[in-house]
Design a protein around this motif. Structure first.
Motif, mmCIF file in Angstrom:
data_model
loop_
_atom_site.group_PDB
_atom_site.id
_atom_site.type_symbol
_atom_site.label_atom_id
_atom_site.label_comp_id
_atom_site.label_asym_id
_atom_site.label_seq_id
_atom_site.Cartn_x
_atom_site.Cartn_y
_atom_site.Cartn_z
ATOM 1 N N SER A 1 21.675 -33.765 1.485
ATOM 2 C CA SER A 1 22.532 -33.634 0.295
ATOM 3 C C SER A 1 23.925 -33.114 0.634
ATOM 4 C CB SER A 1 21.860 -32.742 -0.746
ATOM 5 O OG SER A 1 21.594 -31.467 -0.202
ATOM 6 N N GLU B 1 25.903 -36.127 1.845
ATOM 7 C CA GLU B 1 26.136 -37.018 0.707
ATOM 8 C C GLU B 1 27.249 -36.474 -0.187
ATOM 9 O OE1 GLU B 1 23.563 -39.271 -2.763
ATOM 10 O OE2 GLU B 1 22.521 -38.123 -1.223
ATOM 11 N N ALA B 2 27.216 -35.185 -0.475
ATOM 12 C CA ALA B 2 28.241 -34.567 -1.331
ATOM 13 C C ALA B 2 29.621 -34.672 -0.694
ATOM 14 C CB ALA B 2 27.890 -33.107 -1.604
ATOM 15 N N LEU C 1 30.680 -36.937 1.423
ATOM 16 C CA LEU C 1 31.128 -38.333 1.395
ATOM 17 C C LEU C 1 31.523 -38.761 -0.013
ATOM 18 C CD1 LEU C 1 28.577 -39.924 3.878
ATOM 19 C CD2 LEU C 1 30.965 -39.315 4.297
ATOM 20 N N GLU C 2 30.779 -38.321 -1.007
ATOM 21 C CA GLU C 2 31.129 -38.651 -2.396
ATOM 22 C C GLU C 2 32.488 -38.071 -2.778
ATOM 23 O OE1 GLU C 2 27.772 -37.260 -4.637
ATOM 24 O OE2 GLU C 2 26.663 -39.136 -4.321
ATOM 25 N N ALA C 3 32.828 -36.931 -2.193
ATOM 26 C CA ALA C 3 34.109 -36.264 -2.498
ATOM 27 C C ALA C 3 35.269 -36.816 -1.687
ATOM 28 C CB ALA C 3 33.969 -34.763 -2.250
ATOM 29 N N THR D 1 28.765 -47.541 -0.143
ATOM 30 C CA THR D 1 28.074 -46.542 -0.961
ATOM 31 C C THR D 1 28.993 -45.399 -1.363
ATOM 32 O OG1 THR D 1 26.026 -47.069 0.213
ATOM 33 C CG2 THR D 1 26.046 -45.036 -1.050
ATOM 34 N N PHE D 2 29.912 -45.046 -0.482
ATOM 35 C CA PHE D 2 30.821 -43.925 -0.723
ATOM 36 C C PHE D 2 32.262 -44.418 -0.649
ATOM 37 C CE2 PHE D 2 26.955 -42.282 1.319
ATOM 38 C CZ PHE D 2 26.495 -41.445 0.312
ATOM 39 N N LYS E 1 35.062 -43.440 -1.754
ATOM 40 C CA LYS E 1 36.124 -42.456 -1.540
ATOM 41 C C LYS E 1 36.158 -41.962 -0.097
ATOM 42 C CE LYS E 1 36.094 -40.557 -6.230
ATOM 43 N NZ LYS E 1 35.829 -39.328 -7.007
ATOM 44 N N ALA E 2 35.082 -42.173 0.632
ATOM 45 C CA ALA E 2 34.979 -41.666 2.011
ATOM 46 C C ALA E 2 35.754 -42.546 2.982
ATOM 47 C CB ALA E 2 33.512 -41.612 2.437
#
Length: 142
Positions: free
Chosen positions: A17, A20-21, A23-25, A46-47, A49-50
């Motif tokens: 997690s 994942e957090a 990469l989402e940010a 999937t991400f 913004k990354a």
């Protein structure tokens, strides 16, 4: 095609997690030993913004990875060829940002570092001859 299915079914759903957090940010990730870019492109999709950077020592694989990214119209993934020495886990770990993490993944690896368990995997005959790493999900924090 088989590798695509493995990564789609296992890579993203099994990410810790914390990663994942990040990469989402909009965090950055280096996919070291990315081969033909399947995992890098999946992470980029999937991400969105990354920033994803795929690295491999094989020029032909990187050329295919770049083609895959163009085909998928991904703008947040780049690829480069680097020597095998610079791709080693110790070198990578030593060059992480202060809050960086090193994630080692091998699809369908055994839960324990037991040679008999590894050999019993249905994919052992596929991965063992081609993979330098046969290990479960592992995260090391800087």
């Amino acid at each position: 095609m088989f590798v695509h299915v493995l990564y789609e079914g296992l890579l993203v759903p099994c990410l810790p997690s914390e990663i994942e957090a990040k990469l989402e940010a909009g965090g950055r990730i280096a996919d070291i030993g990315c081969g033909m870019g399947v995992s890098s492109c999946l992470l980029a999709e999937t991400f969105p913004k990354a920033e994803v950077h795929g690295i491999d020592y094989c020029t032909r694989s990187i050329e295919q990875a770049k083609t895959l990214a163009v085909t998928k119209q991904l703008t947040n993934v780049t690829f480069s060829v680097e020597s095998a020495d610079s791709l080693a886990a110790k070198h990578t770990y030593n060059n992480l940002d202060q809050d960086g993490m090193l994630l080692l993944v091998e699809p369908l690896a055994a839960e324990n570092d037991d040679p008999l368990e590894q050999a019993a995997l249905p994919t052992a005959h596929i991965f063992a001859p081609t993979s330098a790493l046969c290990l479960p999900l592992f995260v090391a924090k800087k």
